[in-house]
Design a protein around this motif. Structure first.
Motif, PDB file in Angstrom:
ATOM      1  N   ASN A  16       0.841  -1.194   0.000  1.00 33.78           N
ATOM      2  CA  ASN A  16       0.000   0.000   0.000  1.00 33.78           C
ATOM      3  C   ASN A  16       0.881   1.251   0.000  1.00 33.78           C
ATOM      4  O   ASN A  16       1.811   1.353   0.800  1.00 33.78           O
ATOM      5  CB  ASN A  16      -0.886   0.046   1.249  1.00 33.78           C
ATOM      6  CG  ASN A  16      -1.603  -1.265   1.494  1.00 33.78           C
ATOM      7  OD1 ASN A  16      -2.411  -1.690   0.676  1.00 33.78           O
ATOM      8  ND2 ASN A  16      -1.300  -1.914   2.609  1.00 33.78           N
ATOM      9  N   SER A  76      -3.178   4.212  11.103  1.00 31.27           N
ATOM     10  CA  SER A  76      -3.232   3.624   9.767  1.00 31.27           C
ATOM     11  C   SER A  76      -4.642   3.671   9.201  1.00 31.27           C
ATOM     12  O   SER A  76      -5.630   3.609   9.926  1.00 31.27           O
ATOM     13  CB  SER A  76      -2.717   2.189   9.819  1.00 31.27           C
ATOM     14  OG  SER A  76      -3.480   1.420  10.731  1.00 31.27           O
ATOM     15  N   VAL A  81      -5.634   1.501   6.668  1.00 35.78           N
ATOM     16  CA  VAL A  81      -6.038   0.191   6.150  1.00 35.78           C
ATOM     17  C   VAL A  81      -6.557  -0.629   7.320  1.00 35.78           C
ATOM     18  O   VAL A  81      -5.797  -1.008   8.210  1.00 35.78           O
ATOM     19  CB  VAL A  81      -4.858  -0.532   5.471  1.00 35.78           C
ATOM     20  CG1 VAL A  81      -5.291  -1.911   4.988  1.00 35.78           C
ATOM     21  CG2 VAL A  81      -4.339   0.300   4.311  1.00 35.78           C
ATOM     22  N   PRO A 135      -7.379  -3.540   9.530  1.00 34.00           N
ATOM     23  CA  PRO A 135      -6.899  -4.926   9.574  1.00 34.00           C
ATOM     24  C   PRO A 135      -8.050  -5.913   9.719  1.00 34.00           C
ATOM     25  O   PRO A 135      -9.127  -5.581  10.202  1.00 34.00           O
ATOM     26  CB  PRO A 135      -5.999  -4.938  10.813  1.00 34.00           C
ATOM     27  CG  PRO A 135      -6.548  -3.856  11.687  1.00 34.00           C
ATOM     28  CD  PRO A 135      -7.050  -2.796  10.752  1.00 34.00           C
ATOM     29  N   LEU A 146      -4.974  -0.988  15.182  1.00 33.95           N
ATOM     30  CA  LEU A 146      -4.483   0.037  14.259  1.00 33.95           C
ATOM     31  C   LEU A 146      -3.063   0.454  14.618  1.00 33.95           C
ATOM     32  O   LEU A 146      -2.703   0.543  15.793  1.00 33.95           O
ATOM     33  CB  LEU A 146      -5.412   1.248  14.281  1.00 33.95           C
ATOM     34  CG  LEU A 146      -6.846   1.005  13.780  1.00 33.95           C
ATOM     35  CD1 LEU A 146      -7.662   2.281  13.905  1.00 33.95           C
ATOM     36  CD2 LEU A 146      -6.837   0.521  12.333  1.00 33.95           C
ATOM     37  N   SER A 147      -2.259   0.714  13.600  1.00 35.55           N
ATOM     38  CA  SER A 147      -0.878   1.136  13.801  1.00 35.55           C
ATOM     39  C   SER A 147      -0.779   2.656  13.741  1.00 35.55           C
ATOM     40  O   SER A 147      -1.419   3.299  12.906  1.00 35.55           O
ATOM     41  CB  SER A 147       0.027   0.530  12.723  1.00 35.55           C
ATOM     42  OG  SER A 147       0.039  -0.866  12.806  1.00 35.55           O
ATOM     43  N   ASN A 171       0.054  -6.081   3.896  1.00 36.66           N
ATOM     44  CA  ASN A 171       0.212  -5.697   5.297  1.00 36.66           C
ATOM     45  C   ASN A 171       1.297  -4.634   5.463  1.00 36.66           C
ATOM     46  O   ASN A 171       1.483  -4.099   6.557  1.00 36.66           O
ATOM     47  CB  ASN A 171       0.567  -6.933   6.138  1.00 36.66           C
ATOM     48  CG  ASN A 171       0.447  -6.699   7.624  1.00 36.66           C
ATOM     49  OD1 ASN A 171      -0.461  -6.016   8.086  1.00 36.66           O
ATOM     50  ND2 ASN A 171       1.374  -7.260   8.390  1.00 36.66           N
ATOM     51  N   SER A 177       2.960  -0.949   4.271  1.00 29.79           N
ATOM     52  CA  SER A 177       2.514   0.319   3.681  1.00 29.79           C
ATOM     53  C   SER A 177       3.599   1.383   3.758  1.00 29.79           C
ATOM     54  O   SER A 177       4.469   1.343   4.640  1.00 29.79           O
ATOM     55  CB  SER A 177       1.272   0.853   4.411  1.00 29.79           C
ATOM     56  OG  SER A 177       0.188  -0.044   4.338  1.00 29.79           O
ATOM     57  N   TYR A 211       3.176   5.498   3.911  1.00 31.11           N
ATOM     58  CA  TYR A 211       2.298   6.657   3.946  1.00 31.11           C
ATOM     59  C   TYR A 211       3.119   7.887   3.579  1.00 31.11           C
ATOM     60  O   TYR A 211       4.233   8.056   4.060  1.00 31.11           O
ATOM     61  CB  TYR A 211       1.710   6.855   5.343  1.00 31.11           C
ATOM     62  CG  TYR A 211       0.641   5.854   5.723  1.00 31.11           C
ATOM     63  CD1 TYR A 211       0.885   4.483   5.662  1.00 31.11           C
ATOM     64  CD2 TYR A 211      -0.606   6.271   6.156  1.00 31.11           C
ATOM     65  CE1 TYR A 211      -0.094   3.570   6.005  1.00 31.11           C
ATOM     66  CE2 TYR A 211      -1.588   5.357   6.512  1.00 31.11           C
ATOM     67  CZ  TYR A 211      -1.323   4.009   6.429  1.00 31.11           C
ATOM     68  OH  TYR A 211      -2.287   3.091   6.771  1.00 31.11           O
ATOM     69  N   GLU A 218       0.608  -2.713   8.948  1.00 27.24           N
ATOM     70  CA  GLU A 218      -0.808  -2.473   9.260  1.00 27.24           C
ATOM     71  C   GLU A 218      -1.292  -3.327  10.427  1.00 27.24           C
ATOM     72  O   GLU A 218      -2.052  -2.863  11.267  1.00 27.24           O
ATOM     73  CB  GLU A 218      -1.662  -2.736   8.021  1.00 27.24           C
ATOM     74  CG  GLU A 218      -1.374  -1.814   6.840  1.00 27.24           C
ATOM     75  CD  GLU A 218      -1.759  -0.377   7.094  1.00 27.24           C
ATOM     76  OE1 GLU A 218      -2.533  -0.129   8.044  1.00 27.24           O
ATOM     77  OE2 GLU A 218      -1.290   0.506   6.350  1.00 27.24           O
ATOM     78  N   ASP A 219      -0.863  -4.585  10.482  1.00 27.53           N
ATOM     79  CA  ASP A 219      -1.336  -5.504  11.528  1.00 27.53           C
ATOM     80  C   ASP A 219      -0.157  -6.371  11.960  1.00 27.53           C
ATOM     81  O   ASP A 219       0.326  -7.204  11.186  1.00 27.53           O
ATOM     82  CB  ASP A 219      -2.472  -6.362  10.975  1.00 27.53           C
ATOM     83  CG  ASP A 219      -3.097  -7.282  12.022  1.00 27.53           C
ATOM     84  OD1 ASP A 219      -2.527  -7.398  13.126  1.00 27.53           O
ATOM     85  OD2 ASP A 219      -4.149  -7.884  11.724  1.00 27.53           O
TER      86      ASP A 219
END
Length: 331
Positions: free
Chosen positions: A54, A65, A67, A69, A93-94, A276, A278, A280, A312-313
């Motif tokens: 991502n 985050s 996305v 999970p 969430l991260s 999983n 990303s 940003y 993400e997770d």
């Protein structure tokens, strides 16, 4: 710089002005969001990994985050006794903090002279720069351990000090998902590479262990060189040789597809879904300007953006590092 090159470069500068609604590109300007998205797409196309993870624009320099999970939601509640208790997504969430990253490049006039011979001058220049930025992002994602105020390329050639990457985020936030070392062999921690990967799969949250999009990301040298060394004894290592042949012909380890990433760390094996992972980037933070340094016969492209590397997770990643193969008994 040749006259035809000057003309091509002048056209490129006009293109930048129009694309970014700016009167000059020789002073710092904010890259427009459509132009930033175009450049990000070029980076995604420059490396297969960037097209599979991502890459997400965000408005703020920090946040959580975007996305969501995978998690289990199903339940039933006797409301005569208690209220319904929804599953809380926030626990999975991260958080992220975007750090400024500079992708500055000094381009000799000779390179512009070579590019000017092509009618698609703009595209070739943008693609060349996007490829370099994309490979750097992959390197940071795998090797980054800190975000220093001033980086040192000589001391940290793998960009370890530019930003905090995916593996370091996992070491910090989910240390139970990480094996700091592992040996493979009859007397090792795992009898085979398949066994190691199976163990890493068991390190994922139970809801993720049978996902169809799980992959094994593995150091190429570990797979080819070290394992070949372990079967060099011949008959004493028939089973290991058969395992190697199967892995190389099927492209799978423990039933999972092997994914080969550029600049992946030596001696490392990761099990996760590529979605999983990303990057940003803060869309309003993308800045750029050009400087013609005639005395040095070069043009400098100053480019920066705020970005963060996000898992993400953490329940969907597990990895081992410092992995090695033990020599067969008797060697």
């Amino acid at each position: 710089m040749q006259k035809t090159t000057r003309d091509a470069l002048a056209s490129y500068i006009d293109h930048l002005k129009k694309a970014n609604s700016t009167d000059t590109v020789t002073a710092p300007f904010a890259v427009s969001e459509p132009e930033a998205a175009r450049l990000i797409n070029l980076q995604r196309e420059s490396a297969d990994l960037l097209g599979r993870i991502n890459i997400i624009p965000c408005r703020d320099v920090e946040g959580v985050s975007g996305v969501m999970p995978l998690m289990s939601l199903a339940a039933r509640t006797n409301t005569a006794v208690s209220a319904r208790e929804p599953q809380d997504y926030s626990v999975n969430l991260s958080e992220f903090v975007c750090e400024k990253t500079e992708f500055d490049c000094a381009i000799p006039y000779s390179v512009f002279d070579a590019l000017a011979a092509y009618p698609d001058f703009f595209e070739k220049l943008d693609v060349a720069l996007a490829v370099s930025r994309g490979l750097d992002q992959i390197t940071i994602g795998w090797h980054g351990v800190s975000a220093e105020a001033s980086t040192n390329r000589v001391a940290y050639p793998l960009l370890q000090d530019v930003n905090i990457g995916w593996l370091q985020k996992t070491r910090t936030n989910a240390p139970d998902r990480v094996r700091s070392s592992a040996t493979i062999g009859a007397a090792g921690d795992f009898v085979s590479l398949d066994a190691l990967v199976y163990g890493l799969v068991q390190g994922l949250d139970e809801c993720h262990r049978k996902r169809k999009d799980l992959v094994v990301i593995i150091d190429r040298d570990l797979l080819h060189t070290k394992m070949l060394e372990s079967v060099a004894a011949g008959a004493a290592s028939v089973e290991a040789e058969a395992a190697l042949t199967r892995i190389l012909t099927t492209g799978k380890i423990a039933g999972l597809d092997i994914y080969d990433s550029p600049n992946f760390p030596s001696g490392t094996v990761v099990v996760t879904s590529l979605k999983n992972l990303s990057i940003y980037y803060q869309a309003p933070s993308v800045r750029r300007f050009l400087r013609d340094e005639t005395s040095l016969s070069r043009m400098v492209d100053y480019f920066s953006q705020n970005e963060a590397y996000v898992v993400e997770d953490y329940g969907l990643i597990s990895f081992a590092e410092d992995v090695s193969f033990l020599a067969p008994a008797g060697e």
